[in-house]
Design an enzyme around this catalytic site. Sequence first.
Site, mmCIF file in Angstrom:
data_model
loop_
_atom_site.group_PDB
_atom_site.id
_atom_site.type_symbol
_atom_site.label_atom_id
_atom_site.label_comp_id
_atom_site.label_asym_id
_atom_site.label_seq_id
_atom_site.Cartn_x
_atom_site.Cartn_y
_atom_site.Cartn_z
ATOM 1 N N ASP A 18 35.675 51.232 36.065
ATOM 2 C CA ASP A 18 36.894 51.219 36.867
ATOM 3 C C ASP A 18 37.860 50.130 36.441
ATOM 4 O O ASP A 18 39.079 50.344 36.399
ATOM 5 C CB ASP A 18 36.568 51.128 38.355
ATOM 6 C CG ASP A 18 35.738 49.918 38.737
ATOM 7 O OD1 ASP A 18 35.139 49.290 37.847
ATOM 8 O OD2 ASP A 18 35.667 49.610 39.949
ATOM 9 N N GLU B 74 37.521 44.689 37.590
ATOM 10 C CA GLU B 74 38.130 45.543 38.629
ATOM 11 C C GLU B 74 39.363 44.873 39.223
ATOM 12 O O GLU B 74 40.425 45.485 39.382
ATOM 13 C CB GLU B 74 37.091 45.811 39.706
ATOM 14 C CG GLU B 74 37.600 46.244 41.049
ATOM 15 C CD GLU B 74 36.637 45.815 42.145
ATOM 16 O OE1 GLU B 74 36.878 44.778 42.803
ATOM 17 O OE2 GLU B 74 35.639 46.518 42.336
#
Length: 422
Positions: free
Chosen positions: A157, A99
């Site tokens: 993500d 991330e």
Amino acid sequence: MTRPLAAFLLAALVGCAAVGGAEPPPATPEPRRPFPQHVTYVAPALSPSLPQATLDADVLAYYRVWKERYLVPAGEDAAGRPLYRIVHSLEKPDETVSEGMGYGMMIVAYLAGADPEARELFDGLFRYVQAHPSDVDPRLMGWIQPLDGQGNDSAFDGDADIAYALLLANRQWGSDGAIDYAAAARTRLQAIAESTIGPASKLPMLGDWVAPGGRLEEGLKYHEFTPRTSDFMPAHFRAFRAFTNDPLWDEVGAAIQRAVSGLEESYSPATGLMPDFATPEHDMGFPLKPVAPNFLEGPHDGDYDYNAGRYPWRASTAVLLYGDAFWRERMDKLSHWAERATGGDPAGLNAGYHLDGTPTEGQAYFTIFFAAPLATAAMTQPDQQAWLDALYLAVRDRHEDYYEDSVTLLNLLLLSHNYWAP
């Protein structure tokens, strides 16, 4: 001020808008879209009530602190080329997550032109990504480094932001240099599509470790209908569609709208808040409901907490860059609720809420993590100038830790009209 002189002055301060197609431009040593860009967003779109030069300077000052704290050398690869990584936490300086690598690559690509080291840093960050593949799908990144003993797999993500950053780099520098950014983006997007998009749901899965099929009565806890709502990235999916010409990304965009509509209608009709994680109401499929506590990360997994707090940023980006009416309507409800709930004072923001708008217990403190995405949501609402200004002033020069600061800096790029689509 001429562009060369502006770029020189901005570089000294740091101390160191159109959607494109799939064809990479020729490589260039100079950025094609140097900071600042001053993108004209799709109207109606507000801006903080400060001079543009002040907004630009705020971004650069914030970036200088962010870079010093969180972007660190990580040795060299086998060819002797430098690697860089993003520190996951000031308390855990040796730890890095995918991330953070996605955030870092996006930030550095946007700051090219102001930071003369941007391309070297970007390439070093991406080489670090390449050096730490997932064991499940090695085209994706292992989500945490060093390994935590619970397997080496991906998080959606992180890889989605890494792919988006590669598209930014392709537009910023071209793809004929040391790294073919366009080819790397195609590879990663194919992996994301094949390993982390539910084949039936078309929803983003938590990572490549999630088995897509199964039935709830068979005890499958994580599957293609258990998404993290902060993985709903409509602007990213539009950019992926434009780059690949793959209609899958249209299906993903439609699926996240279906998920959000159902959750909002049944669980947050007055607030528009999303839970950190969702799961099916009954058997595999729509509609979805908030998960029970301790589903994956903690007691607030079914609340608007430290995952879903990114949702307004992701949704607002689609409104500002593309004028998306669906997401503008979602932000209308959520942003006006937030202003009412606080009386227009950002200091009144709780660090998390139940979906009906009541504050979660034990989290009565202000953090920029929740405030900055709400500021970009306010940009989409023509009657919220005062609320936008209050939020902006509350976040523009406040620093906390890696996660809060990285999300805030990306939102400051949006707030200052310096966030553009690749």
